[in-house]
Design a protein around this motif. Structure first.
Motif, PDB file in Angstrom:
ATOM      1  N   LEU A 104      66.762 123.669   3.916  1.00 50.05           N
ATOM      2  CA  LEU A 104      66.867 122.960   2.630  1.00 50.05           C
ATOM      3  C   LEU A 104      66.872 121.443   2.796  1.00 50.05           C
ATOM      4  O   LEU A 104      67.065 120.716   1.822  1.00 50.05           O
ATOM      5  CB  LEU A 104      68.143 123.401   1.893  1.00 50.05           C
ATOM      6  N   ALA A 105      66.641 120.973   4.031  1.00 48.63           N
ATOM      7  CA  ALA A 105      66.794 119.533   4.309  1.00 48.63           C
ATOM      8  C   ALA A 105      65.950 118.656   3.389  1.00 48.63           C
ATOM      9  O   ALA A 105      66.385 117.587   2.976  1.00 48.63           O
ATOM     10  CB  ALA A 105      66.460 119.258   5.776  1.00 48.63           C
ATOM     11  N   SER A 106      64.739 119.114   3.050  1.00 46.35           N
ATOM     12  CA  SER A 106      63.848 118.212   2.305  1.00 46.35           C
ATOM     13  C   SER A 106      64.279 117.996   0.853  1.00 46.35           C
ATOM     14  O   SER A 106      63.736 117.144   0.163  1.00 46.35           O
ATOM     15  CB  SER A 106      62.398 118.688   2.385  1.00 46.35           C
ATOM     16  N   TYR A 107      65.274 118.755   0.382  1.00 43.86           N
ATOM     17  CA  TYR A 107      65.817 118.490  -0.969  1.00 43.86           C
ATOM     18  C   TYR A 107      66.772 117.299  -0.965  1.00 43.86           C
ATOM     19  O   TYR A 107      67.118 116.779  -2.016  1.00 43.86           O
ATOM     20  CB  TYR A 107      66.587 119.706  -1.497  1.00 43.86           C
ATOM     21  N   ASP A 108      67.248 116.906   0.221  1.00 43.24           N
ATOM     22  CA  ASP A 108      68.194 115.797   0.356  1.00 43.24           C
ATOM     23  C   ASP A 108      69.383 115.983  -0.608  1.00 43.24           C
ATOM     24  O   ASP A 108      69.709 115.115  -1.410  1.00 43.24           O
ATOM     25  CB  ASP A 108      67.484 114.464   0.073  1.00 43.24           C
ATOM     26  N   MET A 109      70.039 117.139  -0.512  1.00 42.91           N
ATOM     27  CA  MET A 109      71.103 117.484  -1.471  1.00 42.91           C
ATOM     28  C   MET A 109      72.312 116.563  -1.383  1.00 42.91           C
ATOM     29  O   MET A 109      73.082 116.462  -2.342  1.00 42.91           O
ATOM     30  CB  MET A 109      71.505 118.942  -1.283  1.00 42.91           C
ATOM     31  N   ALA A 110      72.482 115.895  -0.244  1.00 42.86           N
ATOM     32  CA  ALA A 110      73.590 114.946  -0.137  1.00 42.86           C
ATOM     33  C   ALA A 110      73.437 113.824  -1.164  1.00 42.86           C
ATOM     34  O   ALA A 110      74.422 113.213  -1.583  1.00 42.86           O
ATOM     35  CB  ALA A 110      73.655 114.370   1.272  1.00 42.86           C
ATOM     36  N   GLU A 111      72.200 113.576  -1.571  1.00 44.55           N
ATOM     37  CA  GLU A 111      71.933 112.506  -2.554  1.00 44.55           C
ATOM     38  C   GLU A 111      71.868 113.033  -3.978  1.00 44.55           C
ATOM     39  O   GLU A 111      71.378 112.356  -4.878  1.00 44.55           O
ATOM     40  CB  GLU A 111      70.622 111.789  -2.198  1.00 44.55           C
ATOM     41  N   MET A 112      72.341 114.259  -4.170  1.00 42.71           N
ATOM     42  CA  MET A 112      72.362 114.798  -5.538  1.00 42.71           C
ATOM     43  C   MET A 112      73.737 114.602  -6.166  1.00 42.71           C
ATOM     44  O   MET A 112      74.728 114.383  -5.473  1.00 42.71           O
ATOM     45  CB  MET A 112      71.997 116.281  -5.524  1.00 42.71           C
ATOM     46  N   VAL A 113      73.771 114.694  -7.478  1.00 41.53           N
ATOM     47  CA  VAL A 113      75.029 114.592  -8.224  1.00 41.53           C
ATOM     48  C   VAL A 113      75.157 115.812  -9.119  1.00 41.53           C
ATOM     49  O   VAL A 113      74.184 116.230  -9.747  1.00 41.53           O
ATOM     50  CB  VAL A 113      75.036 113.348  -9.159  1.00 41.53           C
ATOM     51  N   CYS A 114      76.361 116.356  -9.161  1.00 41.26           N
ATOM     52  CA  CYS A 114      76.627 117.463 -10.073  1.00 41.26           C
ATOM     53  C   CYS A 114      76.887 116.861 -11.445  1.00 41.26           C
ATOM     54  O   CYS A 114      77.900 116.207 -11.659  1.00 41.26           O
ATOM     55  CB  CYS A 114      77.834 118.267  -9.589  1.00 41.26           C
ATOM     56  N   VAL A 115      75.954 117.047 -12.372  1.00 43.69           N
ATOM     57  CA  VAL A 115      76.066 116.384 -13.674  1.00 43.69           C
ATOM     58  C   VAL A 115      76.777 117.239 -14.714  1.00 43.69           C
ATOM     59  O   VAL A 115      77.212 116.740 -15.748  1.00 43.69           O
ATOM     60  CB  VAL A 115      74.687 115.945 -14.214  1.00 43.69           C
ATOM     61  N   ARG A 116      76.850 118.530 -14.465  1.00 37.44           N
ATOM     62  CA  ARG A 116      77.561 119.379 -15.422  1.00 37.44           C
ATOM     63  C   ARG A 116      78.061 120.616 -14.724  1.00 37.44           C
ATOM     64  O   ARG A 116      77.412 121.159 -13.845  1.00 37.44           O
ATOM     65  CB  ARG A 116      76.633 119.799 -16.563  1.00 37.44           C
ATOM     66  N   ARG A 117      79.266 121.036 -15.108  1.00 35.31           N
ATOM     67  CA  ARG A 117      79.719 122.337 -14.627  1.00 35.31           C
ATOM     68  C   ARG A 117      80.261 123.116 -15.797  1.00 35.31           C
ATOM     69  O   ARG A 117      80.885 122.571 -16.703  1.00 35.31           O
ATOM     70  CB  ARG A 117      80.697 122.165 -13.465  1.00 35.31           C
ATOM     71  N   ARG A 118      79.945 124.385 -15.798  1.00 37.40           N
ATOM     72  CA  ARG A 118      80.344 125.248 -16.903  1.00 37.40           C
ATOM     73  C   ARG A 118      80.994 126.487 -16.301  1.00 37.40           C
ATOM     74  O   ARG A 118      80.569 126.944 -15.246  1.00 37.40           O
ATOM     75  CB  ARG A 118      79.072 125.603 -17.672  1.00 37.40           C
ATOM     76  N   GLU A 119      82.027 126.983 -16.964  1.00 35.15           N
ATOM     77  CA  GLU A 119      82.748 128.132 -16.408  1.00 35.15           C
ATOM     78  C   GLU A 119      82.732 129.301 -17.381  1.00 35.15           C
ATOM     79  O   GLU A 119      82.819 129.108 -18.585  1.00 35.15           O
ATOM     80  CB  GLU A 119      84.216 127.761 -16.152  1.00 35.15           C
ATOM     81  N   TYR A 120      82.629 130.475 -16.811  1.00 34.90           N
ATOM     82  CA  TYR A 120      82.710 131.701 -17.605  1.00 34.90           C
ATOM     83  C   TYR A 120      83.692 132.634 -16.912  1.00 34.90           C
ATOM     84  O   TYR A 120      83.596 132.825 -15.701  1.00 34.90           O
ATOM     85  CB  TYR A 120      81.357 132.418 -17.651  1.00 34.90           C
TER      86      TYR A 120
END
Ligand code: FES
Ligand SMILES: [Fe+2]
Length: 375
Positions: free
Chosen positions: A174-190
């Motif tokens: 998954l390295a090419s997604y560069d997930m370290a540079e992502m931000v969790c913009v929303r979380r929803r719970e059920y």
């Protein structure tokens, strides 16, 4: 069915190759005894995903939750480090922090003991006369935590191997997604009335998509992936992001420029055992964490992550609504079918079923669990 619940003889037909195998007996989804064994042998031994480091961006930011009945808090210290602690006061055990928020010190609501952001006990009103009491011995109890690309994992087993072993070759893939540079913009719970395995199985098979998601996602034909580590995956070839409903395709954000290989040509669906699901798209990723509450209840948390460069766009707030629309229409479909399956599995007249060639990971989940819980 309680005597000998963990006798391998009950599961011979589950152990056969996928297209010859039967499904797990219903008690694996309904019995508290079976669930307690899963907690003991799986959840207490594995690295459990709990959230993103960017969800606690500043010193003092925290998120608290329960993991199989254990109160836990994740907290960013003044030094910028994110730590995990047992969310319990060292005086007489009261739970300290609730929900999510930000604090300068952690003050116990009962008698006012206070802890610094690194867990050190710094104030103990009324303890002056207690003999041989040294604050230094009563800091918050730390919990093992490790992270990968911004994803935080905790482990209750001090002897468990490092997170990297559980992840295997997933980070490289998954390295090419560069997930370290992502931000969790929303979380929803059920909070759902179903066993945690039901939800993970659903996420990892495409057999149900033409029926359950008929009006939203439609048919998805995935290909199985092989790799090293406690993950199983499929890949859905797709020319563009699948994080939008087909009619909203015009609202897509630009693809992540660094994508390579399978990441550039479609979507990964990944079960990171024990109970995390990752989906990737050309422009974002989302995760589903199944926090087991009991044999028949699960709290599902859905997090949506985009590259920082995308969240900085002027049109982000407007366009991201279309992505939310997709998740908010397809996830309730999975939630509803999972709860229906749980109700049906409550029948004492039920019998194990058989699997389609489109459900290989359902078979794998069953066997991965059995490998760990049987006598
Ligand atoms: S239980 Fe926390 S200060 Fe008494
Ligand atoms: Fe689904």
């Amino acid at each position: 069915m309680t005597a000998g619940l963990f006798d391998p003889a009950h599961y011979r037909n589950v152990r056969r190759p996928p297209l010859e195998a039967e499904t797990l007996p219903a008690w694996c989804y309904t019995s508290e005894e079976f669930y307690a064994r899963e907690v003991e042998r799986i959840f207490r031994k594995c690295w459990n995903f709990v959230g993103r480091a960017d969800e606690v961006p500043n010193p003092g930011d925290y998120m608290s939750f329960e993991l199989f009945g254990e109160p836990v808090v994740i907290l960013r210290g003044k030094d910028g480090m994110v730590r995990a602690f047992a969310n319990t006061c060292r005086h007489r055990g009261t739970r300290l922090l609730a929900g999510r928020g930000s604090c300068r010190v952690i003050t116990c609501p009962y008698h006012g003991w206070a802890y610094a952001l690194d867990g050190a006990l710094i104030a103990t009103p009324g303890m002056e006369e207690t003999l041989n009491f040294a604050r230094g011995h009563y800091g918050l109890v730390p919990l093992r935590m490790e992270s990968w690309a911004g994803f935080l994992f905790v482990n209750f087993d001090p002897t468990a191997p490092a997170l990297a072993e559980q992840l295997g070759d997933l980070p490289a893939r998954l390295a090419s997604y560069d997930m370290a540079e992502m931000v969790c913009v929303r979380r929803r719970e059920y909070e759902l009335a179903c066993n945690w395995k039901i939800y993970l199985e659903n996420a990892m098979e495409d057999y149900h998509t033409p029926t359950v998601h008929k009006a939203t996602l439609g048919k998805q034909l995935t290909e199985r992936l092989e790799g090293r580590g406690d993950w199983r995956g499929t890949h859905l070839p797709a020319a563009r992001t699948i994080a939008l409903l087909p009619e909203d395709a015009a609202f897509a954000f630009p693809p992540i420029p660094t994508l390579e290989g399978l990441a550039a040509t479609g979507t990964y669906f990944l079960a990171l055992y024990p109970s995390t699901f990752f989906a990737t798209a050309h422009d974002c990723m989302w995760w589903l964490q199944e926090f087991p509450l009991s044999a028949r209840r699960t709290r599902v948390v859905v997090g949506s992550c985009f590259p920082k460069s995308t969240t900085a766009r002027a049109d982000f707030a407007q366009k991201v609504e279309k992505y939310y629309r997709r998740w908010d229409s397809s996830l309730p479909e999975d939630n509803a079918i999972s709860e229906l399956q749980q109700i049906g599995l409550g029948s004492s007249l039920g019998r194990p079923g058989r699997l389609s060639f489109r459900e290989p990971v359902v078979h794998d989940i069953a066997n991965w669990v059995l490998d760990r819980v049987l006598d």
